[in-house]
Structures are given as structure tokens and as C-alpha cells.
Design a protein around this motif. Sequence first.
Motif, mmCIF file in Angstrom:
data_model
loop_
_atom_site.group_PDB
_atom_site.id
_atom_site.type_symbol
_atom_site.label_atom_id
_atom_site.label_comp_id
_atom_site.label_asym_id
_atom_site.label_seq_id
_atom_site.Cartn_x
_atom_site.Cartn_y
_atom_site.Cartn_z
ATOM 1 N N MET A 60 13.412 39.779 -7.955
ATOM 2 C CA MET A 60 13.747 39.982 -6.547
ATOM 3 C C MET A 60 14.612 38.811 -6.059
ATOM 4 S SD MET A 60 11.123 40.617 -3.378
ATOM 5 C CE MET A 60 10.679 38.908 -3.187
ATOM 6 N N SER A 61 15.765 39.103 -5.455
ATOM 7 C CA SER A 61 16.616 37.994 -4.989
ATOM 8 C C SER A 61 16.334 37.699 -3.510
ATOM 9 C CB SER A 61 18.084 38.349 -5.182
ATOM 10 O OG SER A 61 18.475 39.250 -4.182
ATOM 11 N N LEU A 62 16.217 36.419 -3.212
ATOM 12 C CA LEU A 62 15.951 36.022 -1.825
ATOM 13 C C LEU A 62 17.261 35.617 -1.169
ATOM 14 C CD1 LEU A 62 12.764 33.839 -2.345
ATOM 15 C CD2 LEU A 62 12.867 36.077 -1.278
ATOM 16 N N ALA A 63 17.499 36.078 0.086
ATOM 17 C CA ALA A 63 18.720 35.702 0.800
ATOM 18 C C ALA A 63 18.682 34.200 1.085
ATOM 19 C CB ALA A 63 18.811 36.484 2.094
ATOM 20 N N LYS A 64 19.844 33.550 0.939
ATOM 21 C CA LYS A 64 19.922 32.102 1.179
ATOM 22 C C LYS A 64 19.790 31.827 2.674
ATOM 23 C CE LYS A 64 22.717 28.393 -0.414
ATOM 24 N NZ LYS A 64 24.073 27.965 -0.302
ATOM 25 N N LYS A 65 18.995 30.826 3.017
ATOM 26 C CA LYS A 65 18.815 30.496 4.440
ATOM 27 C C LYS A 65 20.053 29.802 4.988
ATOM 28 C CE LYS A 65 13.869 29.643 4.992
ATOM 29 N NZ LYS A 65 12.909 28.563 5.169
ATOM 30 N N SER A 66 20.400 30.105 6.242
ATOM 31 C CA SER A 66 21.506 29.393 6.893
ATOM 32 C C SER A 66 21.001 27.997 7.291
ATOM 33 C CB SER A 66 21.959 30.144 8.142
ATOM 34 O OG SER A 66 20.935 30.080 9.117
ATOM 35 N N ALA A 67 21.952 27.104 7.632
ATOM 36 C CA ALA A 67 21.570 25.752 8.068
ATOM 37 C C ALA A 67 20.663 25.840 9.291
ATOM 38 C CB ALA A 67 22.815 24.938 8.377
ATOM 39 N N GLN A 94 29.477 8.435 11.577
ATOM 40 C CA GLN A 94 29.709 8.880 10.193
ATOM 41 C C GLN A 94 28.444 8.734 9.353
ATOM 42 O OE1 GLN A 94 32.699 6.858 7.671
ATOM 43 N NE2 GLN A 94 34.172 7.668 9.149
ATOM 44 N N ALA A 95 27.795 7.572 9.470
ATOM 45 C CA ALA A 95 26.589 7.295 8.668
ATOM 46 C C ALA A 95 25.469 8.271 9.035
ATOM 47 C CB ALA A 95 26.134 5.854 8.887
ATOM 48 N N ILE A 96 25.343 8.582 10.316
ATOM 49 C CA ILE A 96 24.301 9.522 10.749
ATOM 50 C C ILE A 96 24.578 10.909 10.161
ATOM 51 C CG2 ILE A 96 23.447 10.773 12.807
ATOM 52 C CD1 ILE A 96 23.515 8.091 14.288
ATOM 53 N N CYS A 97 25.840 11.329 10.205
ATOM 54 C CA CYS A 97 26.179 12.661 9.677
ATOM 55 C C CYS A 97 25.920 12.734 8.176
ATOM 56 C CB CYS A 97 27.638 13.009 9.985
ATOM 57 S SG CYS A 97 27.876 13.295 11.743
ATOM 58 N N VAL A 98 26.248 11.654 7.445
ATOM 59 C CA VAL A 98 26.000 11.637 5.997
ATOM 60 C C VAL A 98 24.501 11.820 5.732
ATOM 61 C CG1 VAL A 98 25.953 10.099 3.970
ATOM 62 C CG2 VAL A 98 28.031 10.255 5.371
ATOM 63 N N GLN A 99 23.671 11.100 6.480
ATOM 64 C CA GLN A 99 22.220 11.187 6.261
ATOM 65 C C GLN A 99 21.682 12.557 6.658
ATOM 66 O OE1 GLN A 99 20.504 9.205 4.557
ATOM 67 N NE2 GLN A 99 21.852 7.422 4.472
ATOM 68 N N LEU A 100 22.214 13.119 7.739
ATOM 69 C CA LEU A 100 21.749 14.452 8.161
ATOM 70 C C LEU A 100 22.170 15.504 7.129
ATOM 71 C CD1 LEU A 100 22.461 14.310 12.011
ATOM 72 C CD2 LEU A 100 20.208 14.431 10.913
ATOM 73 N N ASP A 101 23.385 15.368 6.591
ATOM 74 C CA ASP A 101 23.843 16.319 5.557
ATOM 75 C C ASP A 101 22.923 16.266 4.342
ATOM 76 O OD1 ASP A 101 26.007 17.285 6.994
ATOM 77 O OD2 ASP A 101 27.439 15.855 6.133
ATOM 78 N N LYS A 102 22.591 15.048 3.917
ATOM 79 C CA LYS A 102 21.716 14.862 2.737
ATOM 80 C C LYS A 102 20.358 15.496 2.994
ATOM 81 C CE LYS A 102 22.954 10.425 0.738
ATOM 82 N NZ LYS A 102 22.499 9.049 0.660
ATOM 83 N N TRP A 103 19.823 15.221 4.180
ATOM 84 C CA TRP A 103 18.494 15.746 4.517
ATOM 85 C C TRP A 103 18.525 17.273 4.563
ATOM 86 C CZ3 TRP A 103 16.941 17.645 9.637
ATOM 87 C CH2 TRP A 103 15.585 17.974 9.692
ATOM 88 N N LEU A 104 19.560 17.816 5.192
ATOM 89 C CA LEU A 104 19.686 19.282 5.279
ATOM 90 C C LEU A 104 19.730 19.888 3.870
ATOM 91 C CD1 LEU A 104 20.156 21.872 6.935
ATOM 92 C CD2 LEU A 104 22.601 21.317 6.958
ATOM 93 N N ALA A 105 20.487 19.231 2.979
ATOM 94 C CA ALA A 105 20.609 19.748 1.603
ATOM 95 C C ALA A 105 19.254 19.728 0.894
ATOM 96 C CB ALA A 105 21.624 18.914 0.830
ATOM 97 N N SER A 106 18.359 18.840 1.326
ATOM 98 C CA SER A 106 17.047 18.737 0.664
ATOM 99 C C SER A 106 16.053 19.782 1.178
ATOM 100 C CB SER A 106 16.460 17.336 0.881
ATOM 101 O OG SER A 106 15.956 17.231 2.215
ATOM 102 N N LEU A 107 16.396 20.453 2.279
ATOM 103 C CA LEU A 107 15.452 21.411 2.870
ATOM 104 C C LEU A 107 15.508 22.751 2.144
ATOM 105 C CD1 LEU A 107 16.085 20.785 6.703
ATOM 106 C CD2 LEU A 107 14.218 19.887 5.288
#
Length: 223
Positions: free
Chosen positions: A1-8, A209-222
Amino acid sequence: MSLAKKSAAQKLANKFIVIEGLEGAGKSTAITYIANWLALQNMPAENIVYTREPGGTELAEKMRDIVKMDVQGETLQDKAELLLMYAARVQLVEHIIKPALTQGKIVIGDRHNYSSLAYQGGGRGISLPLIHNIKQLALGDFKADFTLYLDIDPAIGLSRARGRGELDRIERQALDFFDRTRNVFISLVKSDEHAVTIDAGQTPELVEQAICVQLDKWLASLA
Ligand code: T5A
């Protein structure tokens, strides 16, 4: 069964992000950067709740006033200050933060529990294990999903804070109070895998810039 990818936006639902740091570190400014980043993730503005501590409900704002005010002939005791911080936090968490998270919203907090450990523990010298016990009594295991700690030299932070107006009761503490506060912030972040440090002494552009980099990393980990 394939699960739909969650949006951000779906990944960010029910998440509590906190900004911490000394006075003048740029927390309020950073919140505007986070708001811009959330817009880039297509997070609807009505699904974002902003809070500040102490404060954020009618009663918690009254407690904030008490914490900030000077009263002739009566000193606010350190233990009373600590308890007011937690009393205000319970009001905010129970009335605003938990209901918003239950509705699938994202909550962006200007300060949370680390501030009590850092200011009342580090700054005032109240035992950290004792504060942890009060936290457990007040909030149980409730905690932030992600903490961005804006690290600033206290002298620089206070000079920025001075630029936006008169200093309040806590802001008028001696520099070593803020050195102790900063040290606790740093050690808390070091031992929390869900917290990161941002160098807040950089230009606003580099901080963003630094905040966005950290938020991107965190989002990718969710998930
Ligand atoms: N407290 C709180 C406790 O003791 N225990 C607790 O448990 C809690 C929750 C709250 C007080 O209560 C204490 C801590 C505090 O003393 P507050 O008003 O919520 O007080 O918090 P402050 O830290 O006092 O808020 P400030 O407005 O001073 O700090 P911010 O929000 O970190 O800074 P900001 O964004 O307003 O920026 C300050 C100035 O610096 C400039 C901005 O333009 C602004 O003029 N700035 C920069 N300048 C140069 N470079 C940059 N990168 C800059 N970023 C911002």
C-alpha cells in the motif's frame, strides 16, 4: 500500500516552535523571519498562533505586568517571580497552546520553559532540579517540539534593548546575572536534540538565513 507524501504544512501541523534568548537577542525580529518561512511552506496564516511568555492570556498578561513592575517598598521575591512565570505558563498552555495544537495549528512561542531555567535558575540561582519539579507539577511532560536559541553577548543584547526604550525590573540586573542566564541557556540547548543555537550577533540578514537553514533541516526530519 503506498502512502501519499505529506505536504510541509501537514508536517508542521500540531507543532510548537519556541524562540529563546536574552533581551535584545532578536526574538521578536526572528518571529517575522519564521512567519516568512512558514508562508513559503504554504502554511495558511489562520493556522499559525503566536504567543509570548510571560503573557498571552488575560490573566497571564496581568502576571507579566507584576513581573515587570517596580513596587515602592516591596521586592518581588525570587521564588514568587518563579511561581508567577509558571502560573502564567499554565494559563497560556492550557487556554491557548494546547487547544491550538489540538486543532492542527502551529504555535510559535516567544520564550517558554527554558527561560525559567535560565533566568530564575541561572540568573537568580534557584536550584535547577527544583525548577524541573515545579515544571513537572505545572505542565507535566508538555514541551516544545523545536527550540531556536538566539545566542547573544549580554552587553550587546542589553544595548539593543536599551535602544527600544527604558529597561524594566529584570533588564536592570547586573551583567553577571545575564552571563549566568546565558550559560544555562547554552547548556540546556547542548543537551536537547530538539534545540539549536543561532549566532544572534550577526547581521539580521545572516540571522534570518541561519534560522531558515535550521527550520529546513528540522522540517526534513519530520515524518
Ligand atoms: N523571563 C521570562 C523570565 O525571567 N523567566 C521566564 O520564564 C520568562 C518566560 C520578558 C522578561 O521576562 C523574563 C525575561 C525577560 O526579562 P520580554 O519583553 O518578553 O520580557 O523579552 P525581551 O527579551 O525583554 O524582549 P526584547 O524585545 O528585548 O528582545 P527580543 O525580542 O529578543 O529583541 P527584538 O527582536 O525586539 O530586537 C531588539 C532590538 O534589536 C534589533 C531590533 O531591531 C530591535 O531594535 N535587532 C538587531 N540589531 C542588530 N542586529 C540584529 N541581528 C538584530 N536583531 C534585532
